[in-house]
Design an enzyme around this catalytic site. Structure first.
Site, PDB file in Angstrom:
ATOM      1  N   ASP A  65     -14.335  33.920  34.476  1.00 27.75           N
ATOM      2  CA  ASP A  65     -14.074  34.765  33.300  1.00 27.75           C
ATOM      3  C   ASP A  65     -13.764  36.187  33.740  1.00 27.75           C
ATOM      4  O   ASP A  65     -14.254  36.626  34.777  1.00 27.75           O
ATOM      5  CB  ASP A  65     -15.334  34.851  32.431  1.00 27.75           C
ATOM      6  CG  ASP A  65     -15.412  33.770  31.378  1.00 27.75           C
ATOM      7  OD1 ASP A  65     -14.502  32.935  31.340  1.00 27.75           O
ATOM      8  OD2 ASP A  65     -16.401  33.757  30.629  1.00 27.75           O
ATOM      9  N   TYR A  67     -14.589  40.181  33.540  1.00 23.75           N
ATOM     10  CA  TYR A  67     -15.821  40.918  33.260  1.00 23.75           C
ATOM     11  C   TYR A  67     -15.876  41.228  31.767  1.00 23.75           C
ATOM     12  O   TYR A  67     -14.858  41.541  31.143  1.00 23.75           O
ATOM     13  CB  TYR A  67     -15.854  42.221  34.062  1.00 23.75           C
ATOM     14  CG  TYR A  67     -15.922  42.037  35.561  1.00 23.75           C
ATOM     15  CD1 TYR A  67     -16.966  41.318  36.150  1.00 23.75           C
ATOM     16  CD2 TYR A  67     -14.954  42.586  36.400  1.00 23.75           C
ATOM     17  CE1 TYR A  67     -17.044  41.166  37.536  1.00 23.75           C
ATOM     18  CE2 TYR A  67     -15.031  42.447  37.780  1.00 23.75           C
ATOM     19  CZ  TYR A  67     -16.071  41.728  38.333  1.00 23.75           C
ATOM     20  OH  TYR A  67     -16.148  41.581  39.702  1.00 23.75           O
ATOM     21  N   PHE A  78     -12.480  39.433  39.947  1.00 24.80           N
ATOM     22  CA  PHE A  78     -13.442  40.154  40.792  1.00 24.80           C
ATOM     23  C   PHE A  78     -13.169  41.653  40.900  1.00 24.80           C
ATOM     24  O   PHE A  78     -14.008  42.393  41.399  1.00 24.80           O
ATOM     25  CB  PHE A  78     -13.529  39.539  42.194  1.00 24.80           C
ATOM     26  CG  PHE A  78     -14.063  38.144  42.205  1.00 24.80           C
ATOM     27  CD1 PHE A  78     -15.412  37.887  42.036  1.00 24.80           C
ATOM     28  CD2 PHE A  78     -13.197  37.049  42.349  1.00 24.80           C
ATOM     29  CE1 PHE A  78     -15.901  36.580  42.029  1.00 24.80           C
ATOM     30  CE2 PHE A  78     -13.678  35.741  42.334  1.00 24.80           C
ATOM     31  CZ  PHE A  78     -15.039  35.513  42.177  1.00 24.80           C
ATOM     32  N   HIS A 187     -20.830  30.765  45.335  1.00 25.08           N
ATOM     33  CA  HIS A 187     -20.293  31.956  44.667  1.00 25.08           C
ATOM     34  C   HIS A 187     -20.952  33.220  45.221  1.00 25.08           C
ATOM     35  O   HIS A 187     -22.125  33.184  45.621  1.00 25.08           O
ATOM     36  CB  HIS A 187     -20.559  31.834  43.163  1.00 25.08           C
ATOM     37  CG  HIS A 187     -19.768  32.766  42.319  1.00 25.08           C
ATOM     38  ND1 HIS A 187     -20.159  34.071  42.084  1.00 25.08           N
ATOM     39  CD2 HIS A 187     -18.601  32.596  41.643  1.00 25.08           C
ATOM     40  CE1 HIS A 187     -19.274  34.652  41.301  1.00 25.08           C
ATOM     41  NE2 HIS A 187     -18.311  33.788  41.023  1.00 25.08           N
TER      42      HIS A 187
END
Length: 220
Positions: A65, A67, A78, A187
């Site tokens: 997703d 942020y 990211f 992750h």
């Protein structure tokens, strides 16, 4: 329908824009932007594609997703704009770069300098409602981004796909590892980084593979 998009991607994805799922997705997203605070800003929804023509992609880093906090999302997985504090996952990515490559990272969390070198920073879902992670999942974005990954995997060779976490690994399960390098690890989230992300050396492994195939390495 007419979607404003970087020309090479628009040509490759043009069939998607007429499919029922995409028309439904478009109606949903427009309604959300009218009635709620949604990230990223509407003009940056396709920033990952607009910033990097299809022909120039060398590496794909797959996120989930955008942020969901104010001022963070700007269309690249990211990444955050200059002046915004790096979120925890990105802080861990930077720690691994320093360990892996032995040099300090940029002070800013803006990863546009990666995209300029051929790194596609793609989220599986391209929009999200404020303070509501996952709110735009299962509305059609995943089908659209699957089409992006499939086009890359089928039409190009010697790409590097970096898949962090179970979600990204499931989404990239169809990628032919005979044609591409697929790097998998936990992750970089603080909840999982210590279970195998740290020490996985994705950045040096990517550059080694690019060099082996006559491509310029990334300056991480």
């Amino acid at each position: 329908m007419n979607v404003r998009l970087e020309p090479s991607w628009k040509k490759i994805l043009e069939d998607e824009f007429e499919k029922p799922y995409f028309l439904d997705l478009t109606a949903f997203v427009r309604s959300e932007y009218r009635n709620k605070t949604v990230f990223p800003p509407a003009k940056l929804i396709f920033a990952a594609l607009d910033s990097l023509p299809f022909e120039e992609v060398k590496v794909v880093i797959l996120g989930q997703d955008p942020y969901h906090g104010p001022g963070q999302a700007h269309g690249l997985s990211f990444s955050v704009p200059d002046g915004v504090k790096s979120p925890p996952s990105l802080q861990n990515i930077y720690k691994e770069i320093e360990t892996d490559l032995g040099h300090p990272t940029h002070a800013s969390g803006n990863l546009e300098h990666w995209t300029k070198q051929g790194v596609l920073l793609l989220n599986a879902t391209l929009t999200v409602a404020a303070n509501s992670p996952g709110s735009h999942q299962n509305k059609g974005w995943e089908t659209f981004t699957d089409a992006i990954i499939r086009a890359l995997a089928e039409r190009k060779t010697h790409l590097v796909f970096i898949l962090w976490g179970n979600y990204a690994q499931k989404k990239g399960a169809f990628i032919d590892t005979g044609k591409h390098l697929v790097i998998k690890s936990p992750h970089p989230s603080p909840f999982s980084a210590h279970s195998g992300f740290f020490g996985s050396r994705p950045f040096s492994r990517t550059n080694q593979y690019l060099l082996e195939h006559g491509l310029t390495p990334i300056e991480w």
